[in-house]
Design a protein around this motif. Structure first.
Motif, PDB file in Angstrom:
ATOM      1  N   VAL A   1      -6.244  16.916  -3.770  1.00 29.31           N
ATOM      2  CA  VAL A   1      -5.328  17.657  -2.901  1.00 29.31           C
ATOM      3  C   VAL A   1      -5.718  17.472  -1.440  1.00 29.31           C
ATOM      4  N   ALA A   2      -7.003  17.574  -1.140  1.00 29.75           N
ATOM      5  CA  ALA A   2      -7.471  17.393   0.235  1.00 29.75           C
ATOM      6  C   ALA A   2      -7.236  15.965   0.706  1.00 29.75           C
ATOM      7  N   ALA A   3      -7.453  14.994  -0.168  1.00 32.55           N
ATOM      8  CA  ALA A   3      -7.231  13.597   0.191  1.00 32.55           C
ATOM      9  C   ALA A   3      -5.750  13.334   0.436  1.00 32.55           C
TER      10      ALA A   3
ATOM     11  N   MET B   1       0.858  -1.173   0.000  1.00 33.35           N
ATOM     12  CA  MET B   1       0.000   0.000   0.000  1.00 33.35           C
ATOM     13  C   MET B   1       0.899   1.229   0.000  1.00 33.35           C
ATOM     14  N   SER B   2       0.509   2.190  -0.760  1.00 36.41           N
ATOM     15  CA  SER B   2       1.262   3.436  -0.830  1.00 36.41           C
ATOM     16  C   SER B   2       0.389   4.584  -0.313  1.00 36.41           C
ATOM     17  N   LYS B   3       1.045   5.723  -0.099  1.00 36.34           N
ATOM     18  CA  LYS B   3       0.302   6.896   0.345  1.00 36.34           C
ATOM     19  C   LYS B   3      -0.662   7.361  -0.742  1.00 36.34           C
ATOM     20  N   ALA B   4      -0.279   7.182  -1.999  1.00 37.16           N
ATOM     21  CA  ALA B   4      -1.158   7.552  -3.107  1.00 37.16           C
ATOM     22  C   ALA B   4      -2.417   6.691  -3.116  1.00 37.16           C
ATOM     23  N   PHE B   5      -2.269   5.404  -2.831  1.00 34.66           N
ATOM     24  CA  PHE B   5      -3.431   4.515  -2.746  1.00 34.66           C
ATOM     25  C   PHE B   5      -4.344   4.941  -1.605  1.00 34.66           C
ATOM     26  N   LEU B   6      -3.733   5.247  -0.460  1.00 32.78           N
ATOM     27  CA  LEU B   6      -4.509   5.703   0.698  1.00 32.78           C
ATOM     28  C   LEU B   6      -5.242   6.999   0.370  1.00 32.78           C
ATOM     29  N   ALA B   7      -4.589   7.908  -0.332  1.00 35.65           N
ATOM     30  CA  ALA B   7      -5.221   9.170  -0.724  1.00 35.65           C
ATOM     31  C   ALA B   7      -6.376   8.928  -1.684  1.00 35.65           C
ATOM     32  N   SER B   8      -6.219   7.986  -2.606  1.00 37.02           N
ATOM     33  CA  SER B   8      -7.313   7.715  -3.552  1.00 37.02           C
ATOM     34  C   SER B   8      -8.511   7.092  -2.853  1.00 37.02           C
ATOM     35  N   VAL B   9      -8.271   6.237  -1.876  1.00 39.31           N
ATOM     36  CA  VAL B   9      -9.376   5.654  -1.105  1.00 39.31           C
ATOM     37  C   VAL B   9     -10.093   6.737  -0.305  1.00 39.31           C
TER      38      VAL B   9
ATOM     39  N   GLN C   1     -10.190   9.912  -1.063  1.00 41.07           N
ATOM     40  CA  GLN C   1     -10.882  10.777  -2.014  1.00 41.07           C
ATOM     41  C   GLN C   1     -12.219  10.180  -2.421  1.00 41.07           C
ATOM     42  N   GLU C   2     -12.247   8.900  -2.695  1.00 44.74           N
ATOM     43  CA  GLU C   2     -13.495   8.244  -3.097  1.00 44.74           C
ATOM     44  C   GLU C   2     -14.504   8.191  -1.951  1.00 44.74           C
ATOM     45  N   SER C   3     -14.029   7.854  -0.748  1.00 40.65           N
ATOM     46  CA  SER C   3     -14.969   7.681   0.359  1.00 40.65           C
ATOM     47  C   SER C   3     -15.480   9.009   0.909  1.00 40.65           C
ATOM     48  N   LEU C   4     -14.650  10.058   0.850  1.00 41.22           N
ATOM     49  CA  LEU C   4     -15.059  11.361   1.376  1.00 41.22           C
ATOM     50  C   LEU C   4     -15.619  12.279   0.303  1.00 41.22           C
ATOM     51  N   ASP C   5     -15.485  11.875  -0.949  1.00 44.34           N
ATOM     52  CA  ASP C   5     -15.928  12.689  -2.080  1.00 44.34           C
ATOM     53  C   ASP C   5     -15.325  14.094  -1.998  1.00 44.34           C
TER      54      ASP C   5
END
Length: 89
Positions: A19-21, A1-9, A11-15
């Motif tokens: 940048v905020a994610a 798992m990378s920080k980019a993957f965590l940010a994309s998850v 982003q999707e869950s918080l809509d």
């Protein structure tokens, strides 16, 4: 798992925006590191426990030359998975 993957998850869950994610993912990782530094441990229920362990000074071998090398004492992070994570995986 990378920080980019965590940010994309995030982003999707918080809509929210990417940048905020990314900021949220960075803040989350920084908080975990800070907790490990200050208390020596961090637990995520139903995921597992991270602990800081001290390592002793030791002698090792240089794999290229085979010569003995001194390794200084230090610290490492260990992870123990929770029973529910083990069951799910």
């Amino acid at each position: 798992m990378s920080k980019a993957f965590l940010a994309s998850v995030l982003q999707e869950s918080l809509d929210c925006t990417g940048v905020a994610a990314n900021r949220a993912a960075t803040a989350l990782v920084d908080a975990i590191v800070h907790e490990l530094k200050s208390t020596g441990g961090f637990t995520l229920p139903s995921f597992g426990t991270f602990t800081v362990k001290k390592t002793k000074a030791r002698k090792a071998l240089n794999p290229r030359t085979g010569e003995p090398v001194k390794v200084k004492a230090g610290k490492t992070v260990r992870f123990k998975a929770s029973p529910s994570l083990k069951k799910d995986v």
